[in-house]
Motif scaffolding. Structure first.
Motif, PDB file in Angstrom:
ATOM      1  N   SER A   6     -42.069 -11.649 -43.425  1.00 36.30           N
ATOM      2  CA  SER A   6     -42.054 -12.498 -42.251  1.00 36.30           C
ATOM      3  C   SER A   6     -42.062 -13.961 -42.667  1.00 36.30           C
ATOM      4  O   SER A   6     -42.909 -14.368 -43.444  1.00 36.30           O
ATOM      5  CB  SER A   6     -43.291 -12.209 -41.401  1.00 36.30           C
ATOM      6  N   PRO A   7     -41.115 -14.779 -42.167  1.00 36.80           N
ATOM      7  CA  PRO A   7     -41.122 -16.186 -42.539  1.00 36.80           C
ATOM      8  C   PRO A   7     -42.318 -16.954 -41.990  1.00 36.80           C
ATOM      9  O   PRO A   7     -42.658 -18.005 -42.482  1.00 36.80           O
ATOM     10  CB  PRO A   7     -39.817 -16.717 -41.967  1.00 36.80           C
ATOM     11  N   THR A  29     -42.921 -12.808 -56.478  1.00 37.37           N
ATOM     12  CA  THR A  29     -42.303 -13.905 -57.210  1.00 37.37           C
ATOM     13  C   THR A  29     -41.816 -14.962 -56.230  1.00 37.37           C
ATOM     14  O   THR A  29     -41.540 -14.673 -55.058  1.00 37.37           O
ATOM     15  CB  THR A  29     -41.101 -13.443 -58.057  1.00 37.37           C
ATOM     16  N   TYR A  30     -41.730 -16.196 -56.724  1.00 36.79           N
ATOM     17  CA  TYR A  30     -41.132 -17.286 -55.943  1.00 36.79           C
ATOM     18  C   TYR A  30     -40.274 -18.110 -56.874  1.00 36.79           C
ATOM     19  O   TYR A  30     -40.746 -18.578 -57.909  1.00 36.79           O
ATOM     20  CB  TYR A  30     -42.201 -18.169 -55.295  1.00 36.79           C
ATOM     21  N   THR A  50     -35.437 -15.341 -48.086  1.00 41.11           N
ATOM     22  CA  THR A  50     -34.680 -16.513 -48.497  1.00 41.11           C
ATOM     23  C   THR A  50     -35.077 -17.695 -47.625  1.00 41.11           C
ATOM     24  O   THR A  50     -35.518 -17.523 -46.492  1.00 41.11           O
ATOM     25  CB  THR A  50     -33.163 -16.270 -48.392  1.00 41.11           C
ATOM     26  N   GLY A  51     -34.948 -18.889 -48.162  1.00 41.86           N
ATOM     27  CA  GLY A  51     -35.304 -20.086 -47.417  1.00 41.86           C
ATOM     28  C   GLY A  51     -36.787 -20.389 -47.434  1.00 41.86           C
ATOM     29  O   GLY A  51     -37.268 -21.203 -46.653  1.00 41.86           O
ATOM     30  N   ALA A  52     -37.525 -19.741 -48.319  1.00 41.77           N
ATOM     31  CA  ALA A  52     -38.967 -20.000 -48.422  1.00 41.77           C
ATOM     32  C   ALA A  52     -39.193 -21.401 -48.963  1.00 41.77           C
ATOM     33  O   ALA A  52     -38.402 -21.904 -49.750  1.00 41.77           O
ATOM     34  CB  ALA A  52     -39.618 -18.971 -49.343  1.00 41.77           C
ATOM     35  N   THR A  53     -40.240 -22.051 -48.522  1.00 38.46           N
ATOM     36  CA  THR A  53     -40.554 -23.385 -49.015  1.00 38.46           C
ATOM     37  C   THR A  53     -41.882 -23.361 -49.761  1.00 38.46           C
ATOM     38  O   THR A  53     -42.764 -22.569 -49.458  1.00 38.46           O
ATOM     39  CB  THR A  53     -40.644 -24.399 -47.860  1.00 38.46           C
TER      40      THR A  53
END
Length: 103
Positions: A6-7, A29-30, A50-53
């Protein structure tokens, strides 16, 4: 088994949990370059976000709980062992190799 990330808060979520009394390896992992977070369960990729900050952190590295408004929360209801931290995002092959080492 269905898995998703979940974003909102970047929390991995699974529709099926670990089996009581059975050891389960969770590896996250990041990759800051690709802004991708991954969750491996027992060496197998289970979820990708995807698009994780990234975020800034001034506290100590902590495993087994979350933090909300400065307070410890969401404690893991079980035992945590064999914790390792890496300075890079592990590859799928490395995740699988680590799982096989711990079996």
């Amino acid at each position: 088994m269905s898995t998703s990330m979940s974003p909102s808060g970047y929390r991995p979520s699974r529709t099926s949990g670990a089996t009581a009394g059975t050891w389960t390896q969770l590896l996250g992992t990041y990759d800051a370059t690709t802004r991708t977070a991954k969750l491996y369960v027992n060496g197998t990729l289970a979820a990708t976000l995807t698009g994780a900050t990234s975020w800034s952190s001034s506290g100590a590295f902590t495993v087994g709980r979350g933090q909300y408004n400065g307070a410890a929360t969401d404690f893991v209801p079980g035992a945590v062992s064999h914790v390792q931290a890496w300075n890079h995002a592990l590859t799928p092959e490395e995740a699988d190799a680590l799982n096989r080492q711990l079996l």
